[in-house]
Write a protein that holds these residues in place. Structure first.
Motif, mmCIF file in Angstrom:
data_model
loop_
_atom_site.group_PDB
_atom_site.id
_atom_site.type_symbol
_atom_site.label_atom_id
_atom_site.label_comp_id
_atom_site.label_asym_id
_atom_site.label_seq_id
_atom_site.Cartn_x
_atom_site.Cartn_y
_atom_site.Cartn_z
ATOM 1 N N LEU A 18 42.202 34.328 27.857
ATOM 2 C CA LEU A 18 43.293 34.323 28.824
ATOM 3 C C LEU A 18 43.272 33.056 29.650
ATOM 4 N N ALA B 127 44.179 42.559 44.289
ATOM 5 C CA ALA B 127 43.775 41.271 43.739
ATOM 6 C C ALA B 127 45.019 40.459 43.368
ATOM 7 N N LEU C 81 44.038 38.917 34.129
ATOM 8 C CA LEU C 81 42.719 38.477 34.592
ATOM 9 C C LEU C 81 42.273 39.298 35.806
ATOM 10 N N CYS C 82 43.219 39.474 36.728
ATOM 11 C CA CYS C 82 42.876 40.241 37.924
ATOM 12 C C CYS C 82 42.477 41.658 37.536
ATOM 13 N N GLU C 83 43.207 42.214 36.584
ATOM 14 C CA GLU C 83 42.896 43.580 36.164
ATOM 15 C C GLU C 83 41.494 43.680 35.578
ATOM 16 N N GLN C 84 41.007 42.533 35.077
ATOM 17 C CA GLN C 84 39.651 42.556 34.522
ATOM 18 C C GLN C 84 38.601 42.305 35.594
ATOM 19 N N GLY C 85 39.059 42.254 36.829
ATOM 20 C CA GLY C 85 38.087 42.180 37.910
ATOM 21 C C GLY C 85 37.691 40.786 38.323
ATOM 22 N N ILE C 86 38.507 39.810 37.897
ATOM 23 C CA ILE C 86 38.191 38.434 38.300
ATOM 24 C C ILE C 86 38.521 38.260 39.778
ATOM 25 N N HIS D 21 44.021 46.843 40.106
ATOM 26 C CA HIS D 21 43.593 45.946 41.182
ATOM 27 C C HIS D 21 44.816 45.327 41.837
#
Lengths: 73, 902
Positions: free
Chosen positions: B12, B92, A41-46, B89
Motif C-alpha cells: 500500500l 486515525a 493503512l489506517c485500518e491496519q493500525g498505522i 479506526h
C-alpha cells in the motif's frame, strides 16, 4: 450471500464518499485513490501522524523534483 | 478499489508513493524506503486515541477559518460516518485528514501547521503529573508564543530540501541558500522557546531556556555554521554534529545509534573509536550518552517488574510512577525529534540560531538528567524490596535539600504509599486485610483459632512498616483492626463498622494520599487516634456491658484469692472432714455439692448468677500419700471474650496462688483449732498439776506459731493482695484499650506470684515456709495425742473418784488396797509418759524454731523490701535474733547500713 456482499460493498462505497467529502472540506489535497490507500493503512493500525509525515515528505519530494526538472529544462 | 482488502502495508505504501509523486515504482524507491522507515520507527502516537476529540478539533479548526457552514457540514458527515460501521479506526483516518488539512486562505503553511500541531498537542499532555501544574504563568506565556509561532511561520516557503534521507540524491543547496524567508528570524526563536516550554521542569525560565529565546526577534547572530551541509560526514570523514545529535536522540531512548553504541564490557555508551571526531564533541556526546544508560537502567527495572505479579500492589504503583516519569521523558524526546524534523524540512534556514546542537542539548537535558539520575538511584536502592519496605526506601530518598528532587520523590512516594494507605483504611475502618502479597505491616496468621485471636492472630511485620509511620502509630493501627476483628469474631458483635467510628472517607485517590503524607503529624495522626479511641472504647464498653469483665475481675479476687472471708471459712468448715481423708477417696461431685451448700449459706449467694455458675471444684493430680488438703482447689470457668483476659496461663497462675493461699488459710484454721483445744482443756486439766509444765510448753509454741501465721497472713493480705489489686483496679479504670487491661492484669498476677514466694527466685523461702506449715500440722497432731491421753487419764481418775464416793455412800470402804495399788500404778505410768511428751514437744519446738530462724535469714537477704520488713515484723522482739548468730550479723548489718544512711 450475494446480497450481503453487495450491501457491504455499498456501505464501503458510502463511507468512502463521506470521507472524500470530509477530505475535500479540510482541503487535504488527497484524491480518491490515495485517500483509499490511506484509509486502508489506517485500518491496519498505522500511526496517522507517521503517515501524514510520509505524505508531506512525498509531496515535498515530488515538488522539489519538479522544480529541479524545471530548472534543468 | 472500494473494497478494503487486506494488502500488506508495504504494498500500500508503495502504491501511495507512486500515486503522490506520479512516478513509477523504480523511481520512488528512496521515498518508499524513507516512508517504511518513518512508519516503522514511530514508537507511540503523541495524540490520544479519541475520535470525539479529533472531530472537535476539526470543527474548531473550521470555525477558526470562519467556515461555520462547513463545520456544520462536517458534523453531518461525521455522524453519517459513525452510523456506518465499516471503519475500525475512525479517529486515525480523521486525524490524518486533520493533519493534512490546509487553510485555503493560506495556501502554503504546511510546515507551520505541522509544527504548531506538535506544540498544541504536547503541552496539554505535558502536565498530567500534578507536579507540573504549578506553573500557570509560564503556561500563559507559552500560549502567547505559540500563536506568535503560527503567525510567524505563515510566510515560510513550503519548498525545502529532500532532507537527510536522500544521501546520494541531488542536494539543491544553491537553491536553498537564496531562499531564507524574512520571517525566519521570528520563527527561529519561537521554536526554541517552544521547546524550552515543553521541557518539563524549568520552574524558572531563565535557568533553562536557550539564549535565543531571551532575544526575541533580534537579528540573527552570524556564526561560523551558517550553512550546515546536510550530510553525516564530509570528505575528510569527520562526523558532523547534526549526525551526532540524531544519534544522541536515539541513544536517549536506549537505542544504539550509528556512531554511539552500547559497550557491553564497560556497560556504557561509547562513540565508535574509529570515528574521527574532535575532542570536545566526543566529550559532550559521552556526557549526553549517560542519559541513555540511566534510561536503560530505569526501563529495565520497570520492564522486569511490571509483569511480576508477586511484586505486589506497592511495587506495581512504584513501576507506574517510574513509567509516568519515563513517559514525561519520552514526551521531551519526541519534542526534540520533531524539532529535528522541522529543521530537516527547513533545511539550512534554521541552522543559524536555534538548531539542535550538542551543547544546547547538554543544557536542555540537564534537568531531565538529574531526574533520571534520581530515578536510577532509587531503582538501585529499591532493588529486591517490596511493600512497606519499598515505601520506606522511597521515603528515605525524599530527605534531600533539593526542592525539585524532593518534589519528584514526594510524588513517587504518593503513588507508592497509596496502596499502603488503602490497606490501612480498609483495616482500621472495616477490619479487613486484603493483602495478597504480604506488603502491609499487619500480618495475619490463618492457623490461629478465635480463642487466641487477640494474642496470636495478628502481628506487626516490622520490616514492612513504612518509615513515615512511627512505631507507635503502627501499633495503634494494629490494635484498631484487631479490636474490630475481635468484636466481630469473638464477641459476635454485629455493629456495622461505621457506627463504631464516625464515617470517614478512605483515601480514594493518590491526591488524598499526598495530602495525608504532607500532614503526617496532624491529620493522619488525628485520624488514627480518633479511630483508636472510638474502637477501643467501644470494645471495652461491649466487654464490660455484655461480658461483665470488671465483675469477673472482682470475682477472681473474691473466690480464687480468698477475698470472700465468710464463704471461705464456711467452705473450710464443711470440707474439713472430707479433706482429711486420703486424696484417692475424694469424689468431685461430693465436693461440688459442698461448694453449693457453702455458697447458699453465705453472702456469696447474693452474687451474680453468671459468676456463681462459673465457680467449680477441681482436684489436682493425686500423688500417693496425699490427703484431700493437698489436691483440693477451686476453679473458675472462663470462656469466650473473657478468656482473652483470663488466658490459660493466667488461670494456671491463679491456681497456684489459690493453692498457696488455701494452705496458709488452712494453717490459720488449724491454729484456731489448737487454741480452741487449749482453752477448752485448760480448766479441765487444772486438776492434773503434773501436766502444767507440758501444757505451758504447748501454749508457748502455739502462740509462737500464731504470731508467725498472723504476720504471714497480714503480709499476704495487705501487702500483697490488696496493694496489687488496688493498682490493678486503677489501671483498669484508666485503660484505653484491651491491651492495657491485659497488661495490667498480667502485671498484677506476676506481682502476686513473686510476692507470694511462688516464683523461682524464692523457691528456698517457699520450702522453708512449707516446712513451717508441716511443723504446725505435726504440732497439732502431737498436741491432739497429748490431750487425748491426758483426757483419758482424767476420765479414769474421775471414774475412780466417782466409784470411791459411791461406795462411801453405800457405806462400804472407798477403795480396796488392791484397787488403790492399781490406781497408783496407773497414775505413775501416766506420769512416766509425761517426760516423753515433754521431750517430743521440745524437739518439735527446737525444730520449728530452727526453721523459722532459717526462714528469717533468707528473708533478711531477700532483695524485696517488703520481705525484709516482714522479717522485722516476725522477729519484732529479737527473740530469734538472740539465738541465731547469722541473723544477728545480717540484721545488724542492715540496721547498721540504715543508720549510716541517716
Amino acid at each position: 450471500m450475494a446480497s450481503a456482499a453487495n450491501a457491504n460493498l455499498n456501505a464501503v462505497r458510502e463511507t468512502m464518499d463521506v470521507l472524500l467529502e470530509i477530505s475535500r472540506l479540510l482541503n487535504t489535497g488527497l484524491d480518491m485513490e490515495s485517500l483509499s490507500i490511506c484509509v486502508r493503512l489506517c485500518e491496519q493500525g498505522i500511526n496517522p501522524e507517521a503517515l501524514s509525515a510520509v505524505i508531506k515528505e512525498l509531496r515535498k519530494a515530488s515538488e522539489s523534483l519538479k522544480v529541479s526538472e524545471n530548472c534543468t529544462t | 478499489m472500494a473494497t478494503l482488502d487486506q494488502k500488506s502495508p508495504n504494498v500500500l505504501l508503495q502504491s501511495l508513493c507512486c500515486r503522490i509523486t506520479g512516478k513509477s515504482e523504480a523511481e520512488v524507491a528512496h521515498q518508499f524506503q524513507y516512508a517504511v522507515r518513518v512508519i516503522g520507527n514511530n514508537y507511540a502516537p503523541t495524540f490520544e486515541r479519541d475520535e470525539f476529540l479529533v472531530s472537535e478539533k476539526i470543527k474548531k479548526e473550521l470555525v477558526k477559518q470562519r467556515r461555520e457552514a462547513d463545520a456544520a457540514l462536517f458534523s453531518e458527515l461525521h455522524r453519517k460516518l459513525q452510523t456506518q460501521g465499516v471503519l475500525k479506526h475512525r479517529w486515525a483516518v480523521l486525524y490524518l485528514l486533520l493533519i493534512l488539512s490546509e487553510d485555503p486562505r493560506k495556501p502554503s503553511s504546511r510546515v507551520g501547521n505541522y509544527g504548531g500541531l506538535f506544540a498544541q498537542a504536547l503541552p496539554r499532555d505535558a502536565h498530567s503529573t500534578p507536579f507540573y501544574c504549578t506553573r500557570p504563568q509560564s503556561l500563559s506565556l507559552g500560549h502567547g508564543e505559540r500563536t506568535a509561532a503560527l503567525v510567524g511561520s505563515v510566510g515560510t516557503s513550503g519548498i525545502s530540501s529532500l532532507g537527510v534521507y536522500t544521501l546520494n540524491g541531488p542536494t539543491p543547496q544553491s537553491l536553498l541558500g537564496g531562499q531564507v524567508p524574512p520571517s525566519a528570524a521570528g520563527a527561529a526563536p519561537t521554536l526554541g522557546s517552544r521547546l524550552a516550554w515543553a521541557l518539563p521542569i524549568s520552574s524558572s525560565p531563565s535557568a533553562l531556556a536557550p539564549p535565543s529565546a531571551r532575544l526575541p526577534l533580534g537579528p540573527p547572530v552570524p556564526t561560523a555554521r551558517v550553512i550546515r551541509p546536510r550530510q553525516d560526514a564530509d570528505l575528510t570523514g569527520e562526523v558532523h554534529e547534526a549526525a551526532l545529535v540524531r544519534d544522541i536522540l536515539y541513544v536517549f531512548q536506549g537505542i544504539d545509534g550509528k556512531f554511539i553504541k552500547m559497550n557491553v564490557q564497560e556497560n556504557c555508551y561509547k562513540i565508535d573509536s574509529k570515528v574521527v571526531l574532535c575532542k570536545s564533541l566526543r566529550d559532550t556526546s559521552s556526557r549526553l550518552a549517560e542519559l541513555g544508560w540511566l534510561h536503560n537502567k530505569v526501563r529495565k527495572y520497570t520492564d522486569a517488574r511490571s509483569l511480576d505479579r508477586a511484586f505486589g500492589l506497592v511495587g506495581q504503583s512504584f513501576c507506574a510512577a517510574l513509567h509516568q516519569e519515563l513517559k514525561e521523558y519520552y514526551r521531551l524526546l519526541s519534542v526534540l525529534h520533531s524539532q529535528l524534523q522541522v529543521e530537516d524540512e527547513h533545511g539550512v534556514t534554521m541552522c543559524t540560531e536555534s538548531s539542535l546542537t550538542l551543547r544546547r542539548l547538554l543544557v536542555w537535558m540537564y534537568d531531565p538528567k538529574v531526574r533520571l539520575k534520581t530515578l536510577a538511584a532509587l531503582v538501585d536502592f529499591c532493588q529486591g524490596r517490596k511493600g512497606g519496605e519499598l515505601a520506606s526506601a522511597v521515603h528515605a530518598y525524599g530527605k534531600t535539600g533539593d526542592p525539585q528532587m524532593r518534589a519528584l520523590v514526594q510524588h513517587i512516594l504518593c503513588l507508592v504509599s497509596h496502596p499502603i494507605l488503602n490497606f490501612l483504611y480498609r483495616w482500621i475502618y472495616d477490619g479487613e486485610l486484603e493483602d495478597t502479597y504480604h506488603e502491609f505491616f499487619v500480618a495475619s496468621d490463618p492457623n490461629v483459632k478465635t480463642d487466641r485471636l487477640w494474642h496470636d492472630k495478628y502481628s506487626l511485620r516490622k520490616s514492612m512498616i513504612p518509615s513515615f509511620i512511627t512505631m507507635d502509630q503502627a501499633r495503634k493501627v494494629l490494635l484498631i483492626g484487631k479490636s474490630i476483628n475481635f468484636l466481630h469474631q469473638v464477641c459476635h458483635d454485629r455493629t456495622p463498622p461505621g457506627k463504631i467510628t464516625p464515617a470517614s472517607k478512605p483515601a480514594d485517590t493518590p491526591k488524598d494520599a499526598a495530602e495525608l503524607l504532607s500532614d503526617l503529624e496532624g491529620a493522619f495522626q488525628e485520624k488514627i487516634d480518633a479511630a483508636y479511641f472510638d474502637t477501643s472504647k467501644y470494645l471495652l464498653d461491649v466487654l464490660n456491658r455484655n461480658y461483665l469483665l470488671l465483675e469477673h475481675l472482682q470475682a477472681m479476687r473474691r473466690y480464687l484469692l480468698l477475698g470472700q472471708g465468710d464463704f471461705i471459712r464456711h467452705l473450710m468448715d464443711l470440707l474439713k472432714p472430707e479433706l482429711a481423708r486420703p486424696a484417692t477417696t475424694l469424689y468431685q461431685h461430693n465436693l461440688t455439692g459442698i461448694l453449693e451448700t457453702a455458697i447458699r449459706a453465705t453472702n456469696a449467694q447474693y452474687d451474680n448468677a453468671e459468676i456463681l455458675k462459673r465457680l467449680d471444684v477441681r482436684l489436682l493430680e493425686v500423688s500417693p500419700g496425699d490427703t484431700g488438703w493437698d489436691v483440693f482447689s477451686l476453679d473458675y470457668h472462663v470462656d469466650g471474650p473473657i478468656a482473652t483476659v483470663f488466658t490459660r496461663e493466667c488461670m494456671g497462675h491463679y491456681l497456684r496462688v489459690f493453692n498457696f493461699l488455701w494452705r496458709a488459710k488452712r494453717m490459720e484454721y488449724t491454729l484456731t483449732d489448737i487454741w480452741k483445744g487449749q482453752m477448752c482443756n485448760a480448766k479441765l486439766l487444772k486438776t492434773m498439776p503434773e501436766l502444767s509444765g507440758v501444757l505451758h510448753q504447748c501454749h508457748i509454741l502455739a502462740s509462737e506459731m500464731v504470731h508467725f501465721i498472723h504476720q504471714m497472713q497480714y503480709y499476704i493480705t495487705f501487702e500483697v493482695l490488696e496493694c496489687s489489686r488496688d493498682e490493678l483496679w486503677n489501671k483498669v479504670q484508666q485503660a484505653q484499650d484491651l491491651d492495657h487491661i491485659i497488661a495490667a492484669h498480667e502485671v498484677f498476677l506476676d506481682t502476686i506470684i513473686s510476692r507470694c514466694l511462688l516464683d523461682n527466685n524464692s523457691r528456698s523461702l517457699l520450702n522453708q515456709l512449707r516446712a513451717i506449715f508441716d511443723q504446725i500440722i505435726e504440732f497439732q497432731n502431737a498436741q491432739d495425742s497429748l490431750y487425748r491421753s491426758a483426757l483419758e487419764e482424767l476420765a479414769l481418775r474421775l471414774q475412780y473418784e466417782e466409784k470411791k464416793r459411791q461406795r462411801e455412800e453405800e457405806g462400804e470402804w472407798g477403795v480396796t488396797a488392791e484397787q488403790e495399788a492399781e490406781e497408783k500404778r496407773r497414775v505413775q505410768e501416766f506420769q512416766g509418759t509425761i517426760p516423753k511428751m515433754r521431750s517430743q514437744l521440745q524437739i518439735l519446738t527446737h525444730f520449728y524454731q530452727s526453721i523459722v530462724q532459717q526462714f528469717l535469714v533468707l528473708l533478711t537477704t531477700s532483695p524485696d523490701e517488703s520481705l525484709r520488713f516482714l522479717s522485722f515484723r516476725l522477729d519484732f522482739n529479737e527473740h530469734y535474733r538472740a539465738r541465731e548468730p547469722r541473723l544477728r550479723a545480717s540484721i545488724g548489718a542492715t540496721r547498721g547500713r540504715r543508720l549510716s544512711y541517716i
